[in-house]
Write a protein that holds these residues in place. Sequence first.
Motif, PDB file in Angstrom:
ATOM      1  N   GLY A 157       0.813  -1.207   0.000  1.00 58.46           N
ATOM      2  CA  GLY A 157       0.000   0.000   0.000  1.00 58.46           C
ATOM      3  C   GLY A 157       0.848   1.259   0.000  1.00 58.46           C
ATOM      4  O   GLY A 157       0.537   2.235  -0.692  1.00 58.46           O
ATOM      5  N   ILE A 158       1.914   1.258   0.767  1.00 54.94           N
ATOM      6  CA  ILE A 158       2.817   2.414   0.810  1.00 54.94           C
ATOM      7  C   ILE A 158       3.466   2.629  -0.546  1.00 54.94           C
ATOM      8  O   ILE A 158       3.590   3.770  -1.029  1.00 54.94           O
ATOM      9  N   ASN A 159       3.896   1.549  -1.186  1.00 50.57           N
ATOM     10  CA  ASN A 159       4.506   1.656  -2.504  1.00 50.57           C
ATOM     11  C   ASN A 159       3.532   2.258  -3.508  1.00 50.57           C
ATOM     12  O   ASN A 159       3.895   3.125  -4.322  1.00 50.57           O
ATOM     13  N   SER A 160       2.264   1.827  -3.441  1.00 48.04           N
ATOM     14  CA  SER A 160       1.244   2.368  -4.332  1.00 48.04           C
ATOM     15  C   SER A 160       1.033   3.864  -4.077  1.00 48.04           C
ATOM     16  O   SER A 160       0.883   4.658  -5.017  1.00 48.04           O
ATOM     17  N   CYS A 161       1.039   4.252  -2.816  1.00 48.74           N
ATOM     18  CA  CYS A 161       0.898   5.673  -2.479  1.00 48.74           C
ATOM     19  C   CYS A 161       2.085   6.477  -2.997  1.00 48.74           C
ATOM     20  O   CYS A 161       1.924   7.591  -3.541  1.00 48.74           O
ATOM     21  N   ASN A 162       3.279   5.948  -2.821  1.00 47.87           N
ATOM     22  CA  ASN A 162       4.475   6.653  -3.285  1.00 47.87           C
ATOM     23  C   ASN A 162       4.474   6.816  -4.800  1.00 47.87           C
ATOM     24  O   ASN A 162       4.903   7.857  -5.328  1.00 47.87           O
ATOM     25  N   LEU A 163       3.995   5.789  -5.518  1.00 48.59           N
ATOM     26  CA  LEU A 163       3.890   5.895  -6.974  1.00 48.59           C
ATOM     27  C   LEU A 163       2.932   7.012  -7.367  1.00 48.59           C
ATOM     28  O   LEU A 163       3.212   7.794  -8.288  1.00 48.59           O
ATOM     29  N   PHE A 164       1.815   7.093  -6.682  1.00 51.57           N
ATOM     30  CA  PHE A 164       0.841   8.151  -6.976  1.00 51.57           C
ATOM     31  C   PHE A 164       1.444   9.527  -6.705  1.00 51.57           C
ATOM     32  O   PHE A 164       1.394  10.418  -7.563  1.00 51.57           O
ATOM     33  N   LEU A 165       2.014   9.689  -5.529  1.00 49.37           N
ATOM     34  CA  LEU A 165       2.546  10.999  -5.143  1.00 49.37           C
ATOM     35  C   LEU A 165       3.731  11.412  -6.008  1.00 49.37           C
ATOM     36  O   LEU A 165       3.948  12.604  -6.255  1.00 49.37           O
ATOM     37  N   GLY A 166       4.497  10.434  -6.480  1.00 55.68           N
ATOM     38  CA  GLY A 166       5.662  10.747  -7.302  1.00 55.68           C
ATOM     39  C   GLY A 166       5.341  11.024  -8.749  1.00 55.68           C
ATOM     40  O   GLY A 166       6.195  11.526  -9.483  1.00 55.68           O
ATOM     41  N   GLY A 182       6.992  -1.488  15.875  1.00 55.50           N
ATOM     42  CA  GLY A 182       7.877  -0.497  16.473  1.00 55.50           C
ATOM     43  C   GLY A 182       8.701   0.204  15.416  1.00 55.50           C
ATOM     44  O   GLY A 182       8.168   0.938  14.580  1.00 55.50           O
ATOM     45  N   ASP A 183      10.012   0.013  15.436  1.00 56.07           N
ATOM     46  CA  ASP A 183      10.898   0.584  14.423  1.00 56.07           C
ATOM     47  C   ASP A 183      10.667  -0.134  13.098  1.00 56.07           C
ATOM     48  O   ASP A 183      10.703  -1.371  13.030  1.00 56.07           O
ATOM     49  N   VAL A 184      10.442   0.624  12.038  1.00 60.86           N
ATOM     50  CA  VAL A 184      10.210   0.027  10.713  1.00 60.86           C
ATOM     51  C   VAL A 184      10.884   0.893   9.652  1.00 60.86           C
ATOM     52  O   VAL A 184      11.164   2.077   9.880  1.00 60.86           O
ATOM     53  N   PRO A 185      11.163   0.339   8.471  1.00 60.47           N
ATOM     54  CA  PRO A 185      11.678   1.164   7.379  1.00 60.47           C
ATOM     55  C   PRO A 185      10.674   2.249   7.010  1.00 60.47           C
ATOM     56  O   PRO A 185       9.471   1.979   6.908  1.00 60.47           O
ATOM     57  N   LEU A 186      11.152   3.451   6.818  1.00 60.73           N
ATOM     58  CA  LEU A 186      10.316   4.589   6.434  1.00 60.73           C
ATOM     59  C   LEU A 186      10.654   4.955   4.992  1.00 60.73           C
ATOM     60  O   LEU A 186      11.705   5.536   4.717  1.00 60.73           O
ATOM     61  N   ILE A 187       9.772   4.608   4.089  1.00 64.28           N
ATOM     62  CA  ILE A 187      10.001   4.803   2.659  1.00 64.28           C
ATOM     63  C   ILE A 187       8.965   5.798   2.154  1.00 64.28           C
ATOM     64  O   ILE A 187       7.765   5.528   2.184  1.00 64.28           O
ATOM     65  N   THR A 188       9.419   6.941   1.682  1.00 65.95           N
ATOM     66  CA  THR A 188       8.487   8.008   1.290  1.00 65.95           C
ATOM     67  C   THR A 188       8.628   8.413  -0.165  1.00 65.95           C
ATOM     68  O   THR A 188       7.966   9.349  -0.609  1.00 65.95           O
ATOM     69  N   THR A 189       9.483   7.724  -0.921  1.00 68.14           N
ATOM     70  CA  THR A 189       9.657   8.008  -2.344  1.00 68.14           C
ATOM     71  C   THR A 189       9.644   6.695  -3.115  1.00 68.14           C
ATOM     72  O   THR A 189       9.720   5.606  -2.528  1.00 68.14           O
ATOM     73  N   ILE A 190       9.577   6.799  -4.433  1.00 66.57           N
ATOM     74  CA  ILE A 190       9.613   5.619  -5.278  1.00 66.57           C
ATOM     75  C   ILE A 190      11.016   5.020  -5.235  1.00 66.57           C
ATOM     76  O   ILE A 190      12.011   5.726  -5.401  1.00 66.57           O
ATOM     77  N   ILE A 191      11.104   3.723  -4.978  1.00 68.54           N
ATOM     78  CA  ILE A 191      12.403   3.057  -4.930  1.00 68.54           C
ATOM     79  C   ILE A 191      12.396   1.865  -5.883  1.00 68.54           C
ATOM     80  O   ILE A 191      11.338   1.362  -6.262  1.00 68.54           O
ATOM     81  N   THR A 192      13.582   1.417  -6.253  1.00 71.51           N
ATOM     82  CA  THR A 192      13.709   0.273  -7.149  1.00 71.51           C
ATOM     83  C   THR A 192      13.633  -1.023  -6.348  1.00 71.51           C
ATOM     84  O   THR A 192      13.716  -1.022  -5.114  1.00 71.51           O
ATOM     85  N   ALA A 193      13.528  -2.129  -7.082  1.00 74.01           N
ATOM     86  CA  ALA A 193      13.500  -3.433  -6.432  1.00 74.01           C
ATOM     87  C   ALA A 193      14.793  -3.685  -5.672  1.00 74.01           C
ATOM     88  O   ALA A 193      14.788  -4.242  -4.569  1.00 74.01           O
ATOM     89  N   ASP A 194      15.915  -3.265  -6.254  1.00 79.02           N
ATOM     90  CA  ASP A 194      17.193  -3.454  -5.568  1.00 79.02           C
ATOM     91  C   ASP A 194      17.277  -2.594  -4.311  1.00 79.02           C
ATOM     92  O   ASP A 194      17.789  -3.040  -3.270  1.00 79.02           O
ATOM     93  N   GLU A 195      16.769  -1.369  -4.392  1.00 79.55           N
ATOM     94  CA  GLU A 195      16.798  -0.488  -3.220  1.00 79.55           C
ATOM     95  C   GLU A 195      15.915  -1.020  -2.100  1.00 79.55           C
ATOM     96  O   GLU A 195      16.204  -0.792  -0.917  1.00 79.55           O
ATOM     97  N   SER A 196      14.849  -1.745  -2.457  1.00 84.37           N
ATOM     98  CA  SER A 196      13.958  -2.287  -1.430  1.00 84.37           C
ATOM     99  C   SER A 196      14.654  -3.335  -0.574  1.00 84.37           C
ATOM    100  O   SER A 196      14.179  -3.660   0.513  1.00 84.37           O
ATOM    101  N   LYS A 197      15.770  -3.855  -1.036  1.00 86.05           N
ATOM    102  CA  LYS A 197      16.511  -4.881  -0.305  1.00 86.05           C
ATOM    103  C   LYS A 197      17.583  -4.287   0.607  1.00 86.05           C
ATOM    104  O   LYS A 197      18.353  -5.030   1.220  1.00 86.05           O
ATOM    105  N   THR A 198      17.627  -2.969   0.703  1.00 85.99           N
ATOM    106  CA  THR A 198      18.655  -2.318   1.532  1.00 85.99           C
ATOM    107  C   THR A 198      18.044  -1.310   2.492  1.00 85.99           C
ATOM    108  O   THR A 198      18.698  -0.337   2.886  1.00 85.99           O
ATOM    109  N   GLN A 199      16.776  -1.545   2.882  1.00 85.79           N
ATOM    110  CA  GLN A 199      16.082  -0.590   3.737  1.00 85.79           C
ATOM    111  C   GLN A 199      16.278  -0.936   5.209  1.00 85.79           C
ATOM    112  O   GLN A 199      15.970  -2.046   5.645  1.00 85.79           O
ATOM    113  N   SER A 200      16.762   0.023   5.979  1.00 90.00           N
ATOM    114  CA  SER A 200      16.959  -0.164   7.413  1.00 90.00           C
ATOM    115  C   SER A 200      15.750   0.354   8.180  1.00 90.00           C
ATOM    116  O   SER A 200      14.997   1.205   7.685  1.00 90.00           O
TER     117      SER A 200
END
Length: 547
Positions: free
Chosen positions: A106-115, A151-169
């Motif tokens: 859902g977050i990814n879909s939102c980021n795609l829309f906003l971007g 609790g602590d989770v990755p915070l992703i607010t922009t469109i990212i690639t599949a490779d970038e999704s594997k490096t989220q802290s």
Amino acid sequence: MKYFKKLLFLTLAATVASSCKKLDLAPTNTFTELNFYTTSLNVNNALNNNYSGMYNSGLYFSNDAMSDNAYAPGGGPTGNVTAVASGSYNSQLDKFLNDWNFHYSGINSCNLFLGNVDQNKTLDAATITRMKAEVRFIRAFHYFYLMTHWGDVPLITTIITADESKTQSRVSKATVLNFITSELEACAAVLPSKDQYSSADNGRITNGAALALEARVLLYQGNRMADVVTICEKLMNNPGTYGNYALVSDYNSLFSNTAVNKNNTETVLALQYQGGITGRTWGDYYDFAPISAGARDNGMAPTQELVNDCLMLNGKPITDPTSGYNESNPYINRDPRLTATIVYDQYKFLNPDGTTQTIYIKPGTDPNSNRPNEYRPAVESVSSTGYYWHKYFDPNHLPALASGLNLHLIRWAEVLLDYAEAENSLGQMNATVWNKTIILLRQRAGFTDANALNYPGNADMTNIIRRERRVELAMEGIRTEDINRWKLSEIVLNGYAHGAKFSGDPTVDNGYIRAQLRHFDPAKNYLWPIPYNDLQKDASLTQNPGY
């Protein structure tokens, strides 16, 4: 075209550019990421897609099955919530993976829309701004649930690639909380109020919904009660700005009467359904209702613990020896919300055709031996607790009990309860606050006894408000979070969840059914484990303590 008449799902067509063309040149005969949002119909469809992906009925109902309100013998409406309730799980449980993926999708879909939405040059600027605010709310909604459970989770607010999704802290819960509240405040500043939308836009996210969600978010933190009071007072004292909200007169109609359910003064935000053969429906009630009322089996049953928290009509708990509670006739003279919410033995069930049938659940009570036995030990097709749900039963249901009723995500009743709890936690609960909140809920429920309605003075107000919240909002998707934030899970989820007094063995739990043995470890279970699969894919992720 009316906005919520049909929810559409979109897919972006994958195209391969010819070697003689520039790779970033958008073709004219299909949609790509380069030109999809230039078409206004696509923008509306993408917005609808984010609405439909914000939440679903399975997540909504399964929340109670992870709490002391209900037991799901078959695993529950989504993932294996039975394992969550019992404490017998690890990071590979499908429930955690499914929920994690649902919210991040859902977050990814939102980021795609906003971007991408600013590519559109045909919609006016005000419409684009409003749409962005709606999607930012939905993204904040997803992050609220992620933060609450992990609790602590990755915070992703922009469109990212599949490779970038594997490096989220993971980032700190405080950082996620700040993002959520900032987003909701920004949304509230630009969104219209409920009253400013036309009937064709019924169901859209409003400025009132943004503030109400922020109040819930801050209430859950426990240390921001003054802010909760401020937000609730904005909503309560400024109807011209944030909408005219009020309790509807009949509690049961909110969950069963189609006209009231879909258009009323109490709904702040709801999952929208249409009903009918071609409309969007939900079908969970096929496994919630009594078998003799048309259900398939029993996938989730109310507990005796929930029933016990329903007061007597004189406002006294059933544990009070002066309350008048009769264990031999336990459902008379009780809080009317008990009957609106739960089907119990010899319940007078109103059928869709206007006739009434008696639901016999206790073994040996049904004079008609041809009817299905509504309770049998260790048989999952019938109730495992001796109770069924009535709340949200749709008298206009389709085959298989499919329903077009909306599911309330935030009601005005919750805003009043948030306000009462926050004021009480600050030591500011008094008759004035009581008369703005609890008394209104009880009057609407059907209490008339002065002992139930008058401000109780020096009584245990914390437990009174918590009990009121439990009974008022049962089966509305928030009980698990409530007992977690109150640090009650380590108490109410340790030991047996019970059913009605049908076991026949008075020497064990006074004859009440032992439905499920539960265990809750406060050292780790207040947070869920990060899903094992995601830990394997993303080396930057870390696990929560104890898993």
